[in-house]
Design a protein around this motif. Sequence first.
Motif, PDB file in Angstrom:
ATOM      1  N   CYS A  21      32.943  46.418  36.016  1.00  0.00           N
ATOM      2  CA  CYS A  21      33.784  46.078  37.170  1.00  0.00           C
ATOM      3  C   CYS A  21      35.162  45.651  36.683  1.00  0.00           C
ATOM      4  CB  CYS A  21      33.139  44.955  37.980  1.00  0.00           C
ATOM      5  SG  CYS A  21      34.158  44.414  39.379  1.00  0.00           S
ATOM      6  N   TYR A  46      37.488  44.042  38.450  1.00  0.00           N
ATOM      7  CA  TYR A  46      38.153  43.037  39.274  1.00  0.00           C
ATOM      8  C   TYR A  46      38.411  41.708  38.588  1.00  0.00           C
ATOM      9  CZ  TYR A  46      37.845  45.764  43.566  1.00  0.00           C
ATOM     10  OH  TYR A  46      37.992  46.702  44.530  1.00  0.00           O
ATOM     11  N   CYS A  47      37.511  41.228  37.754  1.00  0.00           N
ATOM     12  CA  CYS A  47      37.779  39.913  37.159  1.00  0.00           C
ATOM     13  C   CYS A  47      37.164  39.833  35.770  1.00  0.00           C
ATOM     14  CB  CYS A  47      37.283  38.779  38.052  1.00  0.00           C
ATOM     15  SG  CYS A  47      35.536  38.380  37.882  1.00  0.00           S
ATOM     16  N   GLY A  71      33.322  40.572  34.203  1.00  0.00           N
ATOM     17  CA  GLY A  71      32.959  41.838  33.563  1.00  0.00           C
ATOM     18  C   GLY A  71      31.556  42.314  33.871  1.00  0.00           C
ATOM     19  N   CYS A  72      31.178  42.321  35.133  1.00  0.00           N
ATOM     20  CA  CYS A  72      29.826  42.747  35.520  1.00  0.00           C
ATOM     21  C   CYS A  72      29.604  44.237  35.246  1.00  0.00           C
ATOM     22  CB  CYS A  72      29.598  42.467  37.001  1.00  0.00           C
ATOM     23  SG  CYS A  72      29.622  40.711  37.413  1.00  0.00           S
ATOM     24  N   CYS A  95      29.144  40.252  43.087  1.00  0.00           N
ATOM     25  CA  CYS A  95      29.718  39.508  44.197  1.00  0.00           C
ATOM     26  C   CYS A  95      30.104  40.511  45.289  1.00  0.00           C
ATOM     27  CB  CYS A  95      30.937  38.697  43.742  1.00  0.00           C
ATOM     28  SG  CYS A  95      32.392  39.706  43.400  1.00  0.00           S
ATOM     29  N   GLY A 133      32.753  43.055  44.192  1.00  0.00           N
ATOM     30  CA  GLY A 133      32.239  44.068  43.278  1.00  0.00           C
ATOM     31  C   GLY A 133      31.288  45.031  43.968  1.00  0.00           C
ATOM     32  N   ARG A 160      43.430  39.668  40.349  1.00  0.00           N
ATOM     33  CA  ARG A 160      43.096  38.454  41.099  1.00  0.00           C
ATOM     34  C   ARG A 160      44.284  37.843  41.811  1.00  0.00           C
ATOM     35  NH1 ARG A 160      38.229  37.936  43.038  1.00  0.00           N
ATOM     36  NH2 ARG A 160      36.753  38.730  41.560  1.00  0.00           N
TER      37      ARG A 160
HETATM   38  S1  SF4 Z   1      31.335  41.971  40.548  1.00  0.00           S
HETATM   39 FE1  SF4 Z   1      32.549  40.185  41.179  1.00  0.00          FE
HETATM   40  S2  SF4 Z   1      32.121  38.608  39.621  1.00  0.00           S
HETATM   41 FE2  SF4 Z   1      31.495  40.613  38.757  1.00  0.00          FE
HETATM   42  S3  SF4 Z   1      33.300  41.334  37.582  1.00  0.00           S
HETATM   43 FE3  SF4 Z   1      33.402  42.227  39.659  1.00  0.00          FE
HETATM   44  S4  SF4 Z   1      34.690  40.777  40.818  1.00  0.00           S
HETATM   45 FE4  SF4 Z   1      33.990  39.707  38.973  1.00  0.00          FE
END
Ligand code: SF4
Length: 191
Positions: free
Chosen positions: A51, A53-54, A57-58, A88, A91, A190
């Motif tokens: 991922c 987004y943040c 690192g999922c 989340c 994600g 973010r």
């Molecule tokens: S799924 Fe959510 S918590 Fe996981 S890396 Fe993406 S944004 Fe971050």
Amino acid sequence: MTVNRRRFLKLSATAAAMTAFGGLGCQHTAPAVDRATMLKPEWTKQTTTICCYCAVGCGLIVNTSLKTKKAVNVEGDPDHPVNEGSLCAKGASIYQLAENERRPEGPLYRAPFSKEFKQVSWKWALEQIAHRVKKSRDETFAVKNDKGQTVNRTEGIASLGSAALDNEECWAFQTMLRSLGLVYIEHQARI
Ligand code: SF4
């Protein structure tokens, strides 16, 4: 037979169910859900990624249609040590980065002092970017700093983006920017 995490959980669930219900004299146990099969219908290709987004690192599993080449499902990777299959809300909706009817289908250009964006061709946009990057880099490239130390950098170009890039695309993007000598590089996932 290799036992990865997914298969281990499946076997563990089956063993636990047999133990629990066997003690009660129950003859039938519910089969464990085979998520791997559910996630990989024959008409899709399955790949993994991270991922974007943040910094958590999922891990993600992406299913792409073999027919349309579009992502049809993205969900958490149960084999990934960071998120173990969970995501989340942001994600969990990440497939919309690639497949979203509200996304512009081509580059948009706003001329200096104009209030309007207009659609332009990819050929025009890419040529404009290439010309302007080269011009700015040529005019601002510094081989040494004020102390005489070799720096080989340009401070005339900055990069902000992009939250819509996945991990592999970010790597390629960073490589290109660093090779040009950029030092002002930021990622706005973010913001
Ligand atoms: S799924 Fe959510 S918590 Fe996981 S890396 Fe993406 S944004 Fe971050």
